[in-house]
Design an enzyme around this catalytic site. Structure first.
Site, PDB file in Angstrom:
ATOM      1  N   ARG A   1      12.708 -11.003   2.596  1.00 36.87           N
ATOM      2  CA  ARG A   1      13.254  -9.652   2.738  1.00 36.87           C
ATOM      3  C   ARG A   1      14.193  -9.575   3.943  1.00 36.87           C
ATOM      4  O   ARG A   1      15.277  -8.997   3.862  1.00 36.87           O
ATOM      5  CB  ARG A   1      12.107  -8.647   2.890  1.00 36.87           C
ATOM      6  CG  ARG A   1      12.572  -7.203   2.990  1.00 36.87           C
ATOM      7  CD  ARG A   1      11.433  -6.233   2.832  1.00 36.87           C
ATOM      8  NE  ARG A   1      10.555  -6.215   4.006  1.00 36.87           N
ATOM      9  CZ  ARG A   1       9.421  -5.513   4.063  1.00 36.87           C
ATOM     10  NH1 ARG A   1       9.012  -4.815   3.030  1.00 36.87           N
ATOM     11  NH2 ARG A   1       8.690  -5.531   5.157  1.00 36.87           N
TER      12      ARG A   1
ATOM     13  N   ARG B   1      -9.538   1.896   9.184  1.00 32.88           N
ATOM     14  CA  ARG B   1      -9.133   0.540   9.588  1.00 32.88           C
ATOM     15  C   ARG B   1     -10.315  -0.302  10.048  1.00 32.88           C
ATOM     16  O   ARG B   1     -10.216  -1.523  10.092  1.00 32.88           O
ATOM     17  CB  ARG B   1      -8.124   0.598  10.748  1.00 32.88           C
ATOM     18  CG  ARG B   1      -6.762   1.064  10.359  1.00 32.88           C
ATOM     19  CD  ARG B   1      -5.797   0.908  11.531  1.00 32.88           C
ATOM     20  NE  ARG B   1      -4.542   1.563  11.270  1.00 32.88           N
ATOM     21  CZ  ARG B   1      -3.528   1.025  10.615  1.00 32.88           C
ATOM     22  NH1 ARG B   1      -3.642  -0.199  10.146  1.00 32.88           N
ATOM     23  NH2 ARG B   1      -2.414   1.689  10.424  1.00 32.88           N
TER      24      ARG B   1
ATOM     25  N   LYS C   1       0.823  -1.214   0.000  1.00 27.68           N
ATOM     26  CA  LYS C   1       0.000   0.000   0.000  1.00 27.68           C
ATOM     27  C   LYS C   1       0.856   1.264   0.000  1.00 27.68           C
ATOM     28  O   LYS C   1       0.581   2.213  -0.729  1.00 27.68           O
ATOM     29  CB  LYS C   1      -0.952   0.009   1.198  1.00 27.68           C
ATOM     30  CG  LYS C   1      -1.998  -1.089   1.172  1.00 27.68           C
ATOM     31  CD  LYS C   1      -2.970  -0.985   2.318  1.00 27.68           C
ATOM     32  CE  LYS C   1      -2.331  -1.077   3.689  1.00 27.68           C
ATOM     33  NZ  LYS C   1      -1.668  -2.361   3.960  1.00 27.68           N
TER      34      LYS C   1
ATOM     35  N   ARG D   1      14.088  -4.827   9.593  1.00 28.28           N
ATOM     36  CA  ARG D   1      13.011  -4.109  10.263  1.00 28.28           C
ATOM     37  C   ARG D   1      12.485  -4.922  11.435  1.00 28.28           C
ATOM     38  O   ARG D   1      12.391  -6.152  11.372  1.00 28.28           O
ATOM     39  CB  ARG D   1      11.866  -3.842   9.281  1.00 28.28           C
ATOM     40  CG  ARG D   1      12.185  -2.787   8.267  1.00 28.28           C
ATOM     41  CD  ARG D   1      11.127  -2.629   7.214  1.00 28.28           C
ATOM     42  NE  ARG D   1       9.760  -2.737   7.710  1.00 28.28           N
ATOM     43  CZ  ARG D   1       8.694  -2.457   6.980  1.00 28.28           C
ATOM     44  NH1 ARG D   1       8.823  -2.053   5.742  1.00 28.28           N
ATOM     45  NH2 ARG D   1       7.486  -2.588   7.485  1.00 28.28           N
TER      46      ARG D   1
ATOM     47  N   ARG E   1      -0.375  -8.990  12.639  1.00 26.65           N
ATOM     48  CA  ARG E   1      -0.887  -7.832  11.906  1.00 26.65           C
ATOM     49  C   ARG E   1      -1.893  -8.269  10.830  1.00 26.65           C
ATOM     50  O   ARG E   1      -2.911  -7.604  10.620  1.00 26.65           O
ATOM     51  CB  ARG E   1       0.275  -7.049  11.285  1.00 26.65           C
ATOM     52  CG  ARG E   1       1.127  -6.340  12.340  1.00 26.65           C
ATOM     53  CD  ARG E   1       2.353  -5.689  11.741  1.00 26.65           C
ATOM     54  NE  ARG E   1       1.980  -4.678  10.773  1.00 26.65           N
ATOM     55  CZ  ARG E   1       2.694  -4.383   9.688  1.00 26.65           C
ATOM     56  NH1 ARG E   1       3.821  -5.016   9.429  1.00 26.65           N
ATOM     57  NH2 ARG E   1       2.298  -3.442   8.864  1.00 26.65           N
TER      58      ARG E   1
END
Length: 198
Positions: free
Chosen positions: A127, A88, A13, A139, A150
């Site tokens: 990643r 959300r 996104k 991250r 999530r």
């Protein structure tokens, strides 16, 4: 042009929002950034959410919506905006639509970036592995457990918005697992479609 991007975490996104900013010259609005800016500017909304944010709590829906409305009233958003990560929840979506309606406005386009959960989890693990192999930083949320939580939260709270926007005839779905340029092409094409054609 008022655009909402929907999709699970890791679907791209943020990347596509940046592409839309370049394509249409409208701002990309993040609720987190908006709330922090309201606090920094010491607006009435900023004063109301400051304590909650300092404690790390969830800002109530009505204050989040109010912060978004305050932000989209600024000059740079008059021609439109791209929202990523908002709304959300169903309560946020309905409340936001009601406030827009009171201003004589409406969301023009909602684009869902559809992505298979298993592929997203694999993508994040790849990643993180590549970052480690190159000696780069990984991250904090680039791990299977965090992303799974999530995604579960997205499925429970946000995924129902797909049917809501579909019923309003403003939802288009794009395969978010294609190469980035292909997704960007499909998003722009979806936005260009006549809203009455599904």
């Amino acid at each position: 042009m008022r655009i909402v991007l929907l999709g699970p975490p890791g679907a791209g996104k943020g990347t596509q929002a940046r592409r839309l900013v370049e394509e249409y010259g409208i701002p990309h609005l993040s609720t987190g950034d908006m709330l922090r800016a309201a606090v920094d500017a010491d607006t009435s909304i900023g004063r109301k959410v400051k304590d909650t944010m300092m404690r790390g709590g969830l800002v109530p829906d009505q204050l989040v919506i109010a912060a978004v409305i305050e932000r989209i009233s600024q000059a740079d958003a008059k021609r439109g905006f791209v929202l990523d990560g908002f709304p959300r929840t169903m309560a946020q979506a309905v409340g936001f639509d009601d406030l827009l309606d009171a201003e004589g406005l409406a969301i023009d386009h909602v684009v869902e970036l559809k992505a298979d959960e298993t592929v997203l989890l694999d993508r994040i693990e790849t990643r993180a592995r590549e970052a480690r192999a190159q000696g780069g930083a990984v991250r904090a949320d680039d791990n299977h457990e965090t992303l799974k939580l999530r995604i579960d939260a997205y499925n429970e709270q946000t995924a129902p918005l797909v049917d809501y926007y579909l019923s309003r005839n403003i939802l288009r779905t794009v395969d978010g697992l294609q190469p980035v340029d292909a997704v960007a092409f499909d998003v722009v094409r979806a936005i260009g479609q006549d809203r009455s054609v599904m």
